[in-house]
Design an enzyme around this catalytic site. Structure first.
Site, mmCIF file in Angstrom:
data_model
loop_
_atom_site.group_PDB
_atom_site.id
_atom_site.type_symbol
_atom_site.label_atom_id
_atom_site.label_comp_id
_atom_site.label_asym_id
_atom_site.label_seq_id
_atom_site.Cartn_x
_atom_site.Cartn_y
_atom_site.Cartn_z
ATOM 1 N N GLU A 219 137.483 -20.249 16.023
ATOM 2 C CA GLU A 219 138.732 -20.957 15.673
ATOM 3 C C GLU A 219 138.336 -22.031 14.803
ATOM 4 O O GLU A 219 137.658 -23.046 15.113
ATOM 5 C CB GLU A 219 139.206 -21.491 17.031
ATOM 6 C CG GLU A 219 139.506 -20.607 18.160
ATOM 7 C CD GLU A 219 140.957 -19.782 17.925
ATOM 8 O OE1 GLU A 219 141.469 -20.503 16.862
ATOM 9 O OE2 GLU A 219 141.251 -18.784 18.435
ATOM 10 N N CYS B 258 143.762 -29.674 13.722
ATOM 11 C CA CYS B 258 143.580 -28.595 12.925
ATOM 12 C C CYS B 258 144.695 -27.803 12.284
ATOM 13 O O CYS B 258 144.569 -27.176 11.142
ATOM 14 C CB CYS B 258 142.590 -27.608 13.990
ATOM 15 S SG CYS B 258 143.519 -26.822 15.160
HETATM 16 P P1 NAD Z 1 132.164 -28.938 13.700
HETATM 17 O O1 NAD Z 1 132.018 -27.689 13.178
HETATM 18 O O2 NAD Z 1 131.384 -30.096 12.984
HETATM 19 O O3 NAD Z 1 131.555 -29.022 14.997
HETATM 20 C C1 NAD Z 1 132.000 -28.483 16.189
HETATM 21 C C2 NAD Z 1 130.913 -27.889 17.176
HETATM 22 O O4 NAD Z 1 129.747 -27.448 16.777
HETATM 23 C C3 NAD Z 1 130.585 -29.097 18.052
HETATM 24 O O5 NAD Z 1 130.430 -28.924 19.352
HETATM 25 C C4 NAD Z 1 129.245 -29.478 17.283
HETATM 26 O O6 NAD Z 1 128.348 -30.017 18.052
HETATM 27 C C5 NAD Z 1 128.809 -28.265 16.863
HETATM 28 N N1 NAD Z 1 127.889 -28.107 15.706
HETATM 29 C C6 NAD Z 1 127.989 -28.911 14.660
HETATM 30 N N2 NAD Z 1 126.987 -28.706 13.415
HETATM 31 C C7 NAD Z 1 126.196 -27.502 14.265
HETATM 32 C C8 NAD Z 1 125.109 -26.917 13.662
HETATM 33 N N3 NAD Z 1 124.530 -27.054 12.337
HETATM 34 N N4 NAD Z 1 124.605 -25.898 14.370
HETATM 35 C C9 NAD Z 1 125.207 -25.614 15.689
HETATM 36 N N5 NAD Z 1 126.151 -26.547 16.022
HETATM 37 C C10 NAD Z 1 126.706 -27.143 15.493
HETATM 38 O O7 NAD Z 1 133.574 -29.355 13.731
HETATM 39 P P2 NAD Z 1 134.441 -30.440 13.922
HETATM 40 O O8 NAD Z 1 133.971 -31.547 13.088
HETATM 41 O O9 NAD Z 1 133.981 -30.917 15.631
HETATM 42 O O10 NAD Z 1 135.866 -30.254 14.002
HETATM 43 C C11 NAD Z 1 136.668 -30.387 13.000
HETATM 44 C C12 NAD Z 1 136.831 -28.913 12.364
HETATM 45 O O11 NAD Z 1 137.201 -28.001 13.438
HETATM 46 C C13 NAD Z 1 138.068 -28.914 11.489
HETATM 47 O O12 NAD Z 1 137.698 -28.116 10.276
HETATM 48 C C14 NAD Z 1 139.118 -28.241 12.094
HETATM 49 O O13 NAD Z 1 140.119 -27.697 11.264
HETATM 50 C C15 NAD Z 1 138.552 -27.339 13.015
HETATM 51 N N6 NAD Z 1 139.239 -27.170 14.191
HETATM 52 C C16 NAD Z 1 139.965 -25.921 14.455
HETATM 53 C C17 NAD Z 1 140.506 -25.595 15.607
HETATM 54 C C18 NAD Z 1 141.025 -24.624 15.914
HETATM 55 O O14 NAD Z 1 141.761 -24.373 16.901
HETATM 56 N N7 NAD Z 1 141.072 -23.361 14.925
HETATM 57 C C19 NAD Z 1 140.907 -26.815 16.566
HETATM 58 C C20 NAD Z 1 140.269 -27.936 16.230
HETATM 59 C C21 NAD Z 1 139.444 -28.210 15.011
#
Ligand code: NAD
Length: 458
Positions: A211, A245
């Site tokens: 997602e 998002c």
């Molecule tokens: P992110 O990708 O930075 O983090 C998401 C998760 O991944 C967190 O739990 C984090 O600890 C983990 N993570 C971060 N870097 C990592 C790495 N290098 N290796 C492994 N795990 C890692 O995203 P975010 O900043 O928490 O959220 C924002 C993004 O998420 C935006 O792009 C938004 O559009 C998207 N989003 C999508 C939805 C959806 O339902 N499609 C919902 C909310 C947010």
């Protein structure tokens, strides 16, 4: 840490093998317990979100807890039906037999949450996985520290780790989890981390739901009802200070109505701020200084039409509209994920559609128009995860609408039945009685048998 993770996974695997999670009454009892735990601790959850985001209890209820309760209620009501054997026609070739599909849970699942809605983005996939009969390890985002901590406390105090466990942590913990084999991984977050997750799970051939995000466009056509458009758009864009998002990322408005649209938008924003004199108390803060600085840089003073007030110490950015923006501007490079709305204009609808189609497929798209033919044209030509006509965001509140992205905004879908199926395997069974066996497929072969087989199989 690695040992602890491996230990919990082993415990969950053993528990799953015991078949208890497949029992409907067990699943119902666990989901009811979870609902009660959340209800009993709502105040503490509101406080945690307030500490992390400065967000009001009303908004937390509306955009987080209400969605979680709705999903639990929907599972409690429907999971019996969704778990049932599904009969399908058999066809003459296998006469006499019956054919059916058996939904079954996948096993030990990992849910990785994003920070912007720390409760619903973590809990909805988790409860869906439990409802479908799986065990869950949930890794919430580390950024909203209080929300992550309370989630871990509530779950780990009330559920045994072999069934449902919250593992707090950031990148190292997530990578340690991803090094293990799961039966399903469900990830919510950015497209760039989504790629890392996809590579990690490929090693174990683990099915994954991604997602992700992206720049979600909003079309405002010349025939739109501008007052209603502004009202719905302003609410959707600035909820959670744009950290949503599926927030409208940018607007594509027909050049002929640009100025009128901007004026109506401005009036609506002034009303939005006036309506609650102390609106800042009800308006979310940016999650951290890194994101504050990133969003702040996107507010080009020459393009500023409205807002632009900021306070770094408080991580506050007021609702902001940018005018005269083009696709070459920095604000159009990446998902904004903040309270800044760029307005771009087009001459012909076809050119606006072409601009969107040149870019990665977005998670959402919104169309404001009263002209059914134009609405149909956009719906037919533009590919996106999901969206709304003459509204924004609210499609997420209908669990009959599967939620998910397409292309770079992700794949797989959840909410309601779609989520249940995402966490299930469908076992196809042909079930044959012993009292009859047609001789056709056995030796010796003959032209007559071939004719009959042809008739039966084609
Ligand atoms: P992110 O990708 O930075 O983090 C998401 C998760 O991944 C967190 O739990 C984090 O600890 C983990 N993570 C971060 N870097 C990592 C790495 N290098 N290796 C492994 N795990 C890692 O995203 P975010 O900043 O928490 O959220 C924002 C993004 O998420 C935006 O792009 C938004 O559009 C998207 N989003 C999508 C939805 C959806 O339902 N499609 C919902 C909310 C947010």
């Amino acid at each position: 840490m690695e040992e602890r993770i491996a230990g919990v996974i082993e415990q969950q695997r053993a528990f799953f093998k015991g078949n208890q999670t497949k029992d409907l009454s067990f699943r119902r009892a666990q989901l009811s317990l979870l609902k009660q735990v959340l209800k009993d601790n709502e105040e503490a959850m509101y406080e945690a979100i307030y500490q992390d985001f400065g967000k009001s209890a009303f908004e937390t209820y509306m955009s987080e807890l209400a969605l979680v309760y709705h999903e639990i209620n929907s599972l409690l009501k429907n999971m019996g039906k969704w778990s049932r054997k599904r009969r399908v026609p058999t066809g003459l070739a296998n006469f006499p037999a019956s054919s059916y599909i058996l939904p079954e849970p996948l096993g030990v699942t990992l849910v990785i949450g994003a920070w912007n809605y720390p409760f619903q983005l973590s809990l909805i996939p988790a409860i869906t996985a439990l409802g479908a009969g799986n065990t869950v390890i949930l890794k919430p985002s580390e950024l909203p520290t209080r929300s992550s901590a309370i989630l871990a406390k509530l779950i780990n105090d009330h559920f045994p780790p072999e069934y449902f466990f919250v593992m707090e942590g950031g990148v190292p913990e997530t990578q340690a989890l991803l090094a293990q084999r799961f039966d399903k991984v469900f990830f919510t977050g950015s497209t760039s981390v989504g790629k890392i997750v996809y590579q990690a799970v490929a090693k174990h051939l683990t099915p994954v739901t991604l997602e992700l995000g992206g720049k979600s466009p909003t079309f405002v056509l010349a025939d739109a009802d501008l007052k209603m458009t502004a009202k719905r758009l302003v609410w959707a864009k600035f909820l959670n200070a744009g950290q949503t998002c599926i927030a409208p990322d940018y607007v594509l408005v027909d050049q002929a109505i640009e100025l009128e649209f901007l004026q109506v938008l401005k009036a609506e924003l002034e009303l939005f701020q006036e309506r609650t004199q102390n609106y800042q108390e009800h308006y979310s803060r940016i999650i951290n200084h890194k994101n504050f600085d990133r969003i702040h840089r996107l507010i080009h003073p020459e393009k500023l039409f409205f807002g632009g007030e900021t306070n770094r110490e408080e991580r506050f950015i007021s609702p902001t509209i940018l005018q005269g923006v083009s696709f070459d501007d920095p604000v159009m490079e990446e998902e904004i994920f903040g309270p800044v709305l760029p307005v771009l204009t087009y001459n012909k609808l076809d050119e606006a559609i072409a601009w969107v189609k040149e870019r990665p497929k977005p998670l959402s798209c919104y169309i404001y128009s009263t002209h059914r033919k134009s609405i149909k044209k956009i719906l037919c030509e533009v590919s996106f995860g999901g969206g709304a006509v003459n509204d924004s965001l609210m499609h997420i509140s209908n669990s009959n609408l599967p939620f998910g992205g397409v292309g770079m905004s992700g794949f797989g879908r959840y909410h309601g039945k779609a989520g249940f199926e995402e966490f299930s395997h469908f076992k196809s069974i042909l079930d044959k009685p012993l009292w009859f066996e047609a001789p056709l497929k056995y030796l010796p072969y003959s032209p007559l048998k071939k004719k009959l087989i042809k008739w039966l199989l084609e």
